[in-house]
Design a protein around this motif. Structure first.
Motif: not given
Length: 117
Positions: A78-85
């Motif tokens: 997944c992209d970084a934003e999704t991962w951190l979310s």
């Protein structure tokens, strides 16, 4: 075997907290993603699932059969934003997969029991 940390826990935690607080600079995002990947590997050590958050990092985790060559059979990407979310609990694993925000392939490619932390 314990995962080797490259990021200081205090610095990584601070980056994750800054991201959670709205700081989205590339350096903070990169540090937060890499720290969260290391934290996942520390909490769920193993080599059966490869977790990718390009362009910032990748880790292997979850106990089970070790993968050594070619494309891993169990991949989460997944992209970084999704991962951190996902890590922070702002996004639910099932919802992210259903909405196509996470590509998860393989029988072991679920992080629903590992996230959030």
């Amino acid at each position: 075997m314990v995962a080797r940390r490259r990021i200081d826990i205090a610095e990584g935690s601070a980056a994750l907290a800054a991201w959670r607080g709205g700081e989205v600079s590339r350096s903070v995002t990169a540090m937060a993603v890499r720290y969260a990947l290391e934290e996942l590997a520390a909490r769920a050590p193993g080599n059966s699932v490869e977790v990718r958050a390009p362009p910032f990092g990748v880790t292997q985790c979850i106990p089970g059969p070790r993968h050594t060559r070619g494309t891993p059979p169990n991949v989460v990407e997944c992209d970084a934003e999704t991962w951190l979310s996902l890590v922070t609990g702002q996004t639910n694993w099932g919802d992210a997969v259903e909405r196509g925000l996470v590509a998860a392939s393989g029988l072991r490619a679920s992080l629903s029991t590992e996230l959030p932390f």
